[in-house]
Enzyme design. Structure first.
Site, PDB file in Angstrom:
ATOM      1  CD  GLU A 177      45.282 -36.751 -31.460  1.00 39.81           C
ATOM      2  OE1 GLU A 177      46.506 -36.606 -31.624  1.00 39.81           O
ATOM      3  OE2 GLU A 177      44.635 -37.693 -31.940  1.00 39.81           O
ATOM      4  CE  LYS A 219      45.243 -36.089 -35.008  1.00 36.57           C
ATOM      5  NZ  LYS A 219      46.381 -36.493 -35.837  1.00 36.57           N
TER       6      LYS A 219
HETATM    7  P1  13P Z   1      44.227 -41.709 -37.011  1.00 35.49           P
HETATM    8  O1  13P Z   1      43.755 -40.763 -38.062  1.00 35.49           O
HETATM    9  O2  13P Z   1      44.704 -43.029 -37.537  1.00 35.49           O
HETATM   10  O3  13P Z   1      43.266 -41.818 -35.857  1.00 35.49           O
HETATM   11  O4  13P Z   1      45.566 -41.088 -36.403  1.00 35.49           O
HETATM   12  C1  13P Z   1      45.615 -39.750 -36.159  1.00 35.49           C
HETATM   13  C2  13P Z   1      46.494 -39.492 -35.021  1.00 35.49           C
HETATM   14  O5  13P Z   1      47.491 -38.823 -35.155  1.00 35.49           O
HETATM   15  C3  13P Z   1      46.114 -40.008 -33.714  1.00 35.49           C
HETATM   16  O6  13P Z   1      46.902 -39.407 -32.732  1.00 35.49           O
END
Ligand code: 13P
Length: 341
Positions: A177, A219
């Site tokens: 991510e 992500k």
């Molecule tokens: P949000 O969808 O609230 O941004 O959170 C997703 C997430 O896991 C951020 O690391």
């Protein structure tokens, strides 16, 4: 490392019509969310809230996996059934956040790097025995007039790659991510440019670390204007910019990309995802891994009370269903009213 298992789990995480529920808020973040509903952020309340979410009847129809926090993966429902077991019974893969939050970067204190590589292989081993099939590590990229620096982008990409390699060695699928934050006043074009730099560096470093691309899920953020930019972009403009960037950078053998919501409202996050999938077919699945955009209304309805649990679960299930439809490009805003009534 069994690469077939990694491939198989990654595929399941982005199975058609399914996405991921991010319920891995750190205790500090949970504190902020609970403050909004005037509920004290005690361990008992966090457990009651997460237990309520995970026990939502029918959740497994739309949700492939849930990301938990270290505390949560060790918790159980009042009847003694572990949360991991509850998810497994619903056909949902248990996942775990393994980063340990962010800290200021040395030499560039307004930027962040992510902690948690030290001791990671040992922690992953334990999480695997607790039932985790996938993990998450979040890197944040901050935009302002001069940031991000190349050094910050490179450091975050290297750390994400090292994490991903460690996960695969432990038989766990990494959610990788890199989040370009929506905070600030920057334009959609600036988000696009920074996202391109971040994703380019990431795929270079994943290659350098010999990470199996078929065994990861990306992500990341949509290409979207910052919250305070004053720029208004339609779902179709956001979709066009996001898909164009992905087509330029993402390798075709990446199984899937599950968006974070990053501060979009619940309905915006669904509409944008739907517009993105309407532009398909894409070489990769484009799904969701939302935290706030799945939980906000359910949390407000729950308000710390057991009596509100069924109504809150209904709201969560509705959002999960709307996002499920959006992964197929089959959502429309009229459905919002239809299935809540
Ligand atoms: P949000 O969808 O609230 O941004 O959170 C997703 C997430 O896991 C951020 O690391």
């Amino acid at each position: 490392m069994n690469t077939n298992t990694l491939r198989e789990v990654a595929k399941q995480m982005v199975a058609p019509g399914k996405g991921i529920l991010a319920a891995d808020e750190s205790t500090g973040t949970c504190e902020k969310r609970f403050a909004k509903i005037d509920v004290p952020c005690t361990e008992e309340n966090r457990k009651a809230y997460r237990g309520m979410l995970f026990a939502t009847p029918g959740l497994g129809e739309y949700i492939s996996g849930v990301i938990m926090y270290d505390e949560t993966i060790r918790q159980s429902a009042p009847d003694g059934t572990s949360f991991v077991q509850i998810l497994q019974n619903a056909g949902i893969l248990p996942g775990i956040k393994v980063d340990q939050g962010t800290t200021a970067m040395e030499g560039s204190p307004n930027e962040k790097v992510t902690k948690g590589l030290e001791g990671l292989p040992e922690r992953l081993k334990e999480y695997a025995t607790l039932g985790a099939k996938f993990a998450k590590w979040r890197a944040v990229i901050t935009i302002d007039a001069v940031l991000p620096t190349d050094a910050n982008i490179r450091q975050n990409a290297k750390d994400l790659a090292a994490y991903a390699k460690a996960c695969q060695e432990a038989g766990i699928v990494p959610i990788v991510e890199p989040e370009v934050l929506m905070d600030g006043t920057h334009s959609m074009e600036r988000c696009r440019e920074v996202s391109e730099r971040a994703l380019t560096a990431l795929f270079e470093e994943l290659k350098n670390a010999s990470v199996l691309i078929e065994g990861i899920i990306l992500k990341t953020n949509m290409v979207i204007p910052a919250k305070e930019s004053g720029e208004k972009k339609s779902a179709s403009e956001i979709a066009e910019a996001t898909v164009a960037l992905f087509r330029k950078i993402l390798p075709d053998n990446l199984p899937g990309q599950a968006f974070l919501s990053g501060g979009q409202s619940e309905v915006e996050a669904t509409e944008n995802l739907n517009a993105i999938n309407k532009r398909g077919p894409h070489p990769w699945k484009l799904s969701f891994s939302y935290g706030r955009a799945l939980q906000d209304s359910a949390l407000k309805k729950w308000k710390g009370s057991k009596e509100n649990a069924p109504a809150a679960q209904k709201i969560l299930l509705h959002r999960a269903k709307m996002n499920s439809l959006a992964t197929l490009g089959k959502y429309s805003s009229e459905m919002e009213n239809r299935s809540t009534s």
